[in-house]
Write a protein that holds these residues in place. Sequence first.
Motif, mmCIF file in Angstrom:
data_model
loop_
_atom_site.group_PDB
_atom_site.id
_atom_site.type_symbol
_atom_site.label_atom_id
_atom_site.label_comp_id
_atom_site.label_asym_id
_atom_site.label_seq_id
_atom_site.Cartn_x
_atom_site.Cartn_y
_atom_site.Cartn_z
ATOM 1 N N ILE A 131 0.849 -1.186 0.000
ATOM 2 C CA ILE A 131 0.000 0.000 0.000
ATOM 3 C C ILE A 131 0.884 1.235 0.000
ATOM 4 O O ILE A 131 1.825 1.332 0.797
ATOM 5 N N LEU A 132 0.597 2.154 -0.884
ATOM 6 C CA LEU A 132 1.333 3.423 -0.954
ATOM 7 C C LEU A 132 0.555 4.488 -0.198
ATOM 8 O O LEU A 132 -0.628 4.709 -0.451
ATOM 9 N N ILE A 133 1.243 5.144 0.739
ATOM 10 C CA ILE A 133 0.652 6.249 1.498
ATOM 11 C C ILE A 133 1.493 7.489 1.237
ATOM 12 O O ILE A 133 2.700 7.499 1.495
ATOM 13 N N ALA A 134 0.874 8.539 0.721
ATOM 14 C CA ALA A 134 1.580 9.793 0.454
ATOM 15 C C ALA A 134 0.916 10.914 1.249
ATOM 16 O O ALA A 134 -0.183 11.347 0.918
ATOM 17 N N ASP A 135 1.591 11.343 2.308
ATOM 18 C CA ASP A 135 1.057 12.397 3.175
ATOM 19 C C ASP A 135 2.213 12.968 3.982
ATOM 20 O O ASP A 135 3.118 12.233 4.380
ATOM 21 N N ASP A 136 2.183 14.269 4.226
ATOM 22 C CA ASP A 136 3.303 14.903 4.923
ATOM 23 C C ASP A 136 3.121 14.946 6.438
ATOM 24 O O ASP A 136 3.991 15.453 7.146
ATOM 25 N N HIS A 137 2.011 14.429 6.942
ATOM 26 C CA HIS A 137 1.794 14.418 8.388
ATOM 27 C C HIS A 137 2.122 13.030 8.931
ATOM 28 O O HIS A 137 1.404 12.059 8.655
ATOM 29 N N ARG A 138 3.193 12.939 9.682
ATOM 30 C CA ARG A 138 3.679 11.657 10.160
ATOM 31 C C ARG A 138 2.641 10.924 11.004
ATOM 32 O O ARG A 138 2.476 9.701 10.890
ATOM 33 N N PHE A 146 4.106 -1.361 3.345
ATOM 34 C CA PHE A 146 3.786 0.027 3.046
ATOM 35 C C PHE A 146 4.956 0.733 2.368
ATOM 36 O O PHE A 146 6.117 0.539 2.732
ATOM 37 N N SER A 147 4.625 1.554 1.385
ATOM 38 C CA SER A 147 5.558 2.520 0.821
ATOM 39 C C SER A 147 5.056 3.887 1.237
ATOM 40 O O SER A 147 3.850 4.157 1.163
ATOM 41 N N VAL A 148 5.956 4.762 1.680
ATOM 42 C CA VAL A 148 5.542 6.063 2.208
ATOM 43 C C VAL A 148 6.280 7.185 1.488
ATOM 44 O O VAL A 148 7.488 7.097 1.234
ATOM 45 N N ALA A 149 5.544 8.235 1.156
ATOM 46 C CA ALA A 149 6.117 9.442 0.566
ATOM 47 C C ALA A 149 5.596 10.643 1.336
ATOM 48 O O ALA A 149 4.401 10.729 1.617
ATOM 49 N N MET A 150 6.500 11.575 1.662
ATOM 50 C CA MET A 150 6.121 12.748 2.452
ATOM 51 C C MET A 150 5.914 13.995 1.612
ATOM 52 O O MET A 150 5.438 15.004 2.104
ATOM 53 N N ASP A 151 6.301 13.951 0.348
ATOM 54 C CA ASP A 151 6.067 15.069 -0.560
ATOM 55 C C ASP A 151 5.991 14.526 -1.982
ATOM 56 O O ASP A 151 6.161 13.324 -2.207
ATOM 57 N N VAL A 152 5.726 15.406 -2.937
ATOM 58 C CA VAL A 152 5.520 14.955 -4.313
ATOM 59 C C VAL A 152 6.791 14.360 -4.913
ATOM 60 O O VAL A 152 6.736 13.363 -5.639
ATOM 61 N N ILE A 165 -3.433 9.082 -1.243
ATOM 62 C CA ILE A 165 -2.609 10.258 -1.499
ATOM 63 C C ILE A 165 -3.267 11.521 -0.968
ATOM 64 O O ILE A 165 -4.440 11.800 -1.244
ATOM 65 N N ASP A 166 -2.481 12.290 -0.228
ATOM 66 C CA ASP A 166 -2.936 13.568 0.309
ATOM 67 C C ASP A 166 -3.158 14.555 -0.837
ATOM 68 O O ASP A 166 -2.359 14.641 -1.774
ATOM 69 N N LEU A 167 -4.245 15.311 -0.748
ATOM 70 C CA LEU A 167 -4.578 16.249 -1.814
ATOM 71 C C LEU A 167 -3.639 17.447 -1.852
ATOM 72 O O LEU A 167 -3.321 17.970 -2.927
ATOM 73 N N THR A 168 -3.148 17.884 -0.694
ATOM 74 C CA THR A 168 -2.371 19.130 -0.635
ATOM 75 C C THR A 168 -0.995 18.916 -0.020
ATOM 76 O O THR A 168 -0.524 19.725 0.771
ATOM 77 N N MET A 169 -0.348 17.833 -0.348
ATOM 78 C CA MET A 169 0.979 17.569 0.202
ATOM 79 C C MET A 169 2.015 18.506 -0.416
ATOM 80 O O MET A 169 1.779 19.083 -1.495
ATOM 81 N N PRO A 170 3.168 18.710 0.247
ATOM 82 C CA PRO A 170 4.201 19.610 -0.272
ATOM 83 C C PRO A 170 4.624 19.252 -1.696
ATOM 84 O O PRO A 170 4.830 18.079 -2.009
ATOM 85 N N HIS A 187 -4.312 19.399 -8.743
ATOM 86 C CA HIS A 187 -4.519 17.950 -8.782
ATOM 87 C C HIS A 187 -3.479 17.257 -9.650
ATOM 88 O O HIS A 187 -3.606 16.056 -9.926
ATOM 89 N N ALA A 188 -2.439 17.984 -10.058
ATOM 90 C CA ALA A 188 -1.479 17.432 -11.013
ATOM 91 C C ALA A 188 -0.808 16.163 -10.494
ATOM 92 O O ALA A 188 -0.570 15.212 -11.254
ATOM 93 N N HIS A 189 -0.474 16.129 -9.187
ATOM 94 C CA HIS A 189 0.219 14.945 -8.667
ATOM 95 C C HIS A 189 -0.682 13.717 -8.669
ATOM 96 O O HIS A 189 -0.204 12.593 -8.785
ATOM 97 N N LEU A 190 -1.994 13.925 -8.548
ATOM 98 C CA LEU A 190 -2.923 12.799 -8.614
ATOM 99 C C LEU A 190 -3.007 12.253 -10.035
ATOM 100 O O LEU A 190 -2.960 11.042 -10.258
ATOM 101 N N ILE A 191 -3.128 13.172 -10.992
ATOM 102 C CA ILE A 191 -3.198 12.768 -12.399
ATOM 103 C C ILE A 191 -1.914 12.051 -12.803
ATOM 104 O O ILE A 191 -1.931 11.021 -13.489
ATOM 105 N N GLU A 192 -0.770 12.594 -12.355
ATOM 106 C CA GLU A 192 0.523 11.990 -12.671
ATOM 107 C C GLU A 192 0.633 10.594 -12.069
ATOM 108 O O GLU A 192 1.132 9.663 -12.715
#
Length: 219
Positions: free
Chosen positions: A3-10, A29-35, A53-58, A63-68
């Motif tokens: 599962i990939l989780i992308a969010d900047d709040h630990r 889990f795979s984790v990303a804290m920014d784009v 994926i967080d909508l407003t991550m750093p 919505h470009a990061h979601l589309i990408e």
Amino acid sequence: MRILIADDHRLIVEGVKLKLAELDSDVEFSVAMDVDELRQVIRDEPAPAIALIDLTMPGSDGHAHLIETMASLPGVPVLVLSGAEDSRLMRELLSLGVQGFIPKAYSPEVMLSAVRLVLSGGVYVPPMMLLEGSAAPDVSAASHAETTASLEERLRKLLTERQIDVLRLLSQGKPNKVIARDLGISEGTVKIHLAAIFRALNVRNRVEAVVASRRISGL
């Protein structure tokens, strides 16, 4: 399962990991804290079964990061995590191809249910969006009436007639004892109906059920 989780709040990341670990004993889990980290994870790690994926991550630009992400991970369902509860935003994102929208204010149990639904091939639509419908603010009275009728029909597909009776009385502020008396059933049966209503509407308690019901004309 990965599962990939992308969010900047630990704290959010750790909370999501803790709850979604219930899905499978072998979940990873795979984790990303920014784009930038999100791009790196997508590039360097195995494709996940699902991405939250967080909508407003750093590093995000609308919505470009979601589309990408959806373009880079074809076939991988993407669920949006957001602090917002804007039904118009939800509709916009679902139209882009995301498989669900989870407000961060929702309970961990709702998130787990949403992920299970999406993994099984479904699309998670928050109750507030389901009940508000998609009418624009300037719709005609006739269109509004049609939308309301459609919403009532949708609700009746979710609940039995007796559950709707319970929900109607609940929206009037009546306690279980009074609901039981008015409907000629036991308090235990009322509790069973309430549990079914909460599950069907994806709400957590009586207050949220009342809020949801009052978005439907006639309840």
